[in-house]
Design an enzyme around this catalytic site. Structure first.
Site, PDB file in Angstrom:
ATOM      1  N   GLY A 228      -4.147  -9.522  15.257  1.00  0.00           N
ATOM      2  CA  GLY A 228      -4.101 -10.980  15.390  1.00  0.00           C
ATOM      3  C   GLY A 228      -4.236 -11.435  16.827  1.00  0.00           C
ATOM      4  N   GLY A 229      -5.064 -10.751  17.599  1.00  0.00           N
ATOM      5  CA  GLY A 229      -5.141 -11.007  19.028  1.00  0.00           C
ATOM      6  C   GLY A 229      -6.064 -12.126  19.447  1.00  0.00           C
ATOM      7  N   GLY A 230      -6.539 -12.946  18.511  1.00  0.00           N
ATOM      8  CA  GLY A 230      -7.471 -14.007  18.864  1.00  0.00           C
ATOM      9  C   GLY A 230      -6.927 -15.407  18.737  1.00  0.00           C
TER      10      GLY A 230
ATOM     11  N   TYR B  23       9.543 -13.167   4.234  1.00  0.00           N
ATOM     12  CA  TYR B  23       9.256 -13.045   5.664  1.00  0.00           C
ATOM     13  C   TYR B  23      10.464 -12.503   6.419  1.00  0.00           C
ATOM     14  CZ  TYR B  23       8.092 -14.569  10.443  1.00  0.00           C
ATOM     15  OH  TYR B  23       7.854 -14.629  11.793  1.00  0.00           O
TER      16      TYR B  23
ATOM     17  N   ASN C 173       1.262  -7.674  16.117  1.00  0.00           N
ATOM     18  CA  ASN C 173       1.626  -9.067  16.323  1.00  0.00           C
ATOM     19  C   ASN C 173       1.367  -9.944  15.104  1.00  0.00           C
ATOM     20  OD1 ASN C 173       1.599 -11.843  17.843  1.00  0.00           O
ATOM     21  ND2 ASN C 173      -0.513 -11.579  17.122  1.00  0.00           N
TER      22      ASN C 173
ATOM     23  N   ALA D 254      10.937  -8.850   5.660  1.00  0.00           N
ATOM     24  CA  ALA D 254       9.966  -8.021   6.377  1.00  0.00           C
ATOM     25  C   ALA D 254      10.360  -7.841   7.833  1.00  0.00           C
ATOM     26  CB  ALA D 254       8.572  -8.627   6.268  1.00  0.00           C
TER      27      ALA D 254
END
Length: 258
Positions: free
Chosen positions: A21-23, A162, A97, A165
């Site tokens: 999810g690095g963008g 969530y 991430n 997790a």
């Protein structure tokens, strides 16, 4: 008050880094931060990130490698990690991430929605760690940083899958630190508070919710994505060489961990 520029970590210069999810959101801030250190960054994301890659190239003269894909597709996640290693050398810094904090109640959850939420918020974390472990060990060690959240520490309602997790991510981090420590692989977690990404602003950051959360913070400034950069760089670098199995809370002083 602006977030200060992160310190320089010379050992990150040239390091092979992979970010899920690095963008976008926190992940984009992390990609930017690692590039500023001279690292070679690859990231996976579902949405096209061409514009972001172009901005990073212009800013740093060093474009990240964007690998399009869904982290819940384990085969694609593994292949993306292999592509990153081929391009930049063995991944020695992994940042898990990506997450999905979809709001839901106990009664709304179905077996399928449970599986879907755990696939992005936990399963992908486990299998990315599994995928890099051998190469990290062969390279002499590495660092894994898993994003958890203070949501489970606060006992928040509204997204039980969530919070489950994220509690599990902290447990996974501690177990893998014990298992991988003999191979000089450090595994730590970071637990942010409420970071005001654009998604949070668009969906949930009402004036009332922001004010209520601020009442719980010791530091009276809302967290921004850039606030996560320096802590992650620290955990990735040799500045934290003897830290492993830890969960670092970065929340402006909402929860206590002692």
């Amino acid at each position: 008050m602006q977030t200060p520029a992160p310190a320089r970590f010379p050992d990150l210069d040239g390091a092979s880094v992979f970010i899920t999810g690095g963008g976008a959101g926190i992940g984009a801030a992390l990609t930017d931060g690692f590039l500023a250190q001279g690292a070679r960054v690859a990231f996976i994301g579902r949405s096209d990130a061409g514009d972001f890659v172009g901005r990073m190239q212009e800013r740093h003269g060093n474009a990240p490698l964007f690998l399009q894909g869904d982290i819940t597709d384990t085969d694609r996640l593994r292949s993306a990690l292999a592509e990153a290693a081929e391009a930049h050398g063995p991944v020695t810094i992994l940042v898990n991430n990506a997450a999905h904090d979809l709001r839901h109640t106990l009664r709304e959850v179905t077996p399928d929605s449970w599986d879907a939420l755990l696939a992005v918020n936990l399963k992908a974390y486990f299998f990315s760690c599994q995928a890099v472990a051998d190469a990290m060990a062969a390279a002499g060690g590495g660092a894994i940083i898993n994003f958890s959240s203070i949501s489970y520490m606060m006992g928040n309602a509204g997204y039980p899958a969530y919070t489950a997790a994220n509690a599990a991510i902290t447990g996974l981090t501690r177990s893998l630190a014990r298992e991988l420590g003999p191979e000089n692989i450090r595994v730590n977690a970071i637990a942010p508070g409420w970071v005001l990404t654009q998604r949070q602003r668009d969906l949930w950051a009402t004036p009332e919710a922001l004010a209520a959360h601020m009442d719980r913070q010791c530091l009276k400034r809302h967290l921004m994505p850039d606030d996560m950069v320096a802590p992650v760089l620290f955990l990735a670098s040799q500045a934290s060489a003897m830290m492993t199995g830890q969960c670092m809370v970065v929340d402006g002083g909402v929860v206590g961990t002692g």
